[in-house]
Design an enzyme around this catalytic site. Structure first.
Site, short mmCIF file in Angstrom:
data_model
loop_
_atom_site.label_atom_id
_atom_site.label_comp_id
_atom_site.label_asym_id
_atom_site.label_seq_id
_atom_site.Cartn_x
_atom_site.Cartn_y
_atom_site.Cartn_z
N HIS A 168 3.36 -31.42 -47.81
CA HIS A 168 2.48 -32.17 -47.18
C HIS A 168 1.47 -30.61 -46.32
O HIS A 168 0.76 -30.44 -46.67
CB HIS A 168 2.72 -32.49 -45.56
CG HIS A 168 2.57 -34.12 -45.80
ND1 HIS A 168 4.31 -34.75 -47.00
CD2 HIS A 168 2.58 -35.41 -45.71
CE1 HIS A 168 3.88 -35.62 -46.65
NE2 HIS A 168 2.65 -36.11 -45.94
N ARG A 201 4.29 -31.76 -39.41
CA ARG A 201 5.14 -31.82 -40.48
C ARG A 201 6.04 -31.49 -38.89
O ARG A 201 7.05 -31.57 -38.79
CB ARG A 201 5.70 -31.29 -41.30
CG ARG A 201 3.91 -31.73 -42.23
CD ARG A 201 3.91 -32.99 -41.97
NE ARG A 201 4.94 -33.80 -43.55
CZ ARG A 201 4.98 -34.95 -42.97
NH1 ARG A 201 4.17 -35.76 -42.15
NH2 ARG A 201 5.80 -35.11 -43.71
N HIS A 207 10.25 -31.31 -40.57
CA HIS A 207 9.97 -30.16 -42.18
C HIS A 207 11.09 -29.13 -40.80
O HIS A 207 10.22 -29.45 -39.36
CB HIS A 207 8.97 -29.60 -42.18
CG HIS A 207 8.34 -30.69 -43.59
ND1 HIS A 207 9.29 -30.07 -44.77
CD2 HIS A 207 7.73 -31.86 -44.25
CE1 HIS A 207 8.92 -30.34 -45.75
NE2 HIS A 207 8.44 -31.54 -45.49
N ASP A 211 10.30 -24.35 -43.68
CA ASP A 211 9.74 -25.19 -44.20
C ASP A 211 8.14 -24.69 -44.62
O ASP A 211 7.30 -24.60 -45.05
CB ASP A 211 10.19 -26.61 -43.96
CG ASP A 211 11.00 -27.14 -44.16
OD1 ASP A 211 12.23 -26.21 -45.07
OD2 ASP A 211 11.90 -27.88 -43.94
#
Length: 269
Positions: A168, A201, A207, A211
């Protein structure tokens, strides 16, 4: 021309086609054929050779990841939580609208057909590349094995997929980079929204912080690789013109959404 001469030309062309096909097969790990209105081949970088490995257990970086995950669970049902839930939608037409406040006017996909087409065309090859990267490191997502809340509707599906790097975030940063290149006068606002998109995220709990940081690098590498490729340069000209035309007859972005994004820009995780 004699029939023998024509036959010789045909053989040469067939041999040349075979050589081109062979070259594409040899370079298959880095070259992905992509149709974008005409025959084109794009090159996407491989994050496995660019990104650092994810933090190891008990490292300072992993401790920072854990702290970010745990502290953001308190954001459940907050405005930031709702924005993160919105940012979970990767549909290109939805994502374009997410950058309306940053652009300074409402971005309508119907007025930006070239941008929509480019994002749709990039979707599968970019997703394939990110999947390869995630399979390489096979990092478990932060919410797996816990009862902590997450703000994305597909948590069950995500639990069986890997975490590093954030796809994403890679997507959000790439879209931000395209828009920023097309609207340099709004670059700061657009890239800020790209940062917020990635941080969503973390807020969602799907996440780790590292990340997302890797996703920013990944998105930058993706944009650096495509921006001078002929097919993309041609499309960028159209994207710039479409944005210029859209601005002339634009409607303002929603003030409530813009206020929410501004508030999110002041937070740190």
């Amino acid at each position: 021309m004699t029939s023998a001469f024509l036959k010789r030309i045909e053989v040469i062309l067939m041999d040349r086609g075979a050589l081109i096909l062979l070259a594409m097969l040899i370079c298959g790990d880095t070259l992905m054929p992509l149709q974008v209105g005409h025959a084109a081949t794009i090159m996407l970088p491989d994050g496995r050779g660019i990104l650092p490995p994810p933090p190891v257990i008990k490292s300072h970086a992993q401790e920072a990841d854990i702290q970010a995950f745990e502290s953001t669970r308190a954001l459940k049902n907050s405005n930031r939580w709702k924005l993160a839930h919105n940012d979970a939608d990767l549909n290109p037409e939805h994502m374009i609208g997410d950058f309306s406040c940053a652009a300074g006017f409402k971005l309508l996909p119907s007025e930006l057909p070239t941008l929509v087409a480019v994002l749709n065309a990039l979707e599968k090859p970019l997703e394939q590349r990110i999947t390869e990267e995630k399979e390489n490191w096979r990092r478990q997502r932060p919410f797996v094995g816990t009862s902590q809340p997450v703000c994305t509707p597909d948590a069950d599906k995500l639990a069986s997929s890997f975490s590093y790097p954030s796809g994403h975030t890679t997507w959000g940063w790439l879209v931000a980079s395209i828009l920023s290149s097309a609207m340099p006068e709004r670059s700061s606002q657009i890239m800020q929204r790209g940062r917020i998109f990635g941080e969503s995220r973390i807020v969602c709990g799907v996440h780790w912080k590292s990340d997302v940081q890797a996703g920013y690098m990944n998105g930058s590498a993706m944009f650096a690789a495509i921006q001078e490729q002929p097919w993309f340069a041609e499309k960028m000209d159209s994207i710039r013109k479409e944005l210029q035309n859209a601005r002339v007859k634009a409607t303002p972005a929603e003030s409530a959404t813009c206020a929410l994004e501004h508030e999110a820009s002041q937070e740190s995780f």
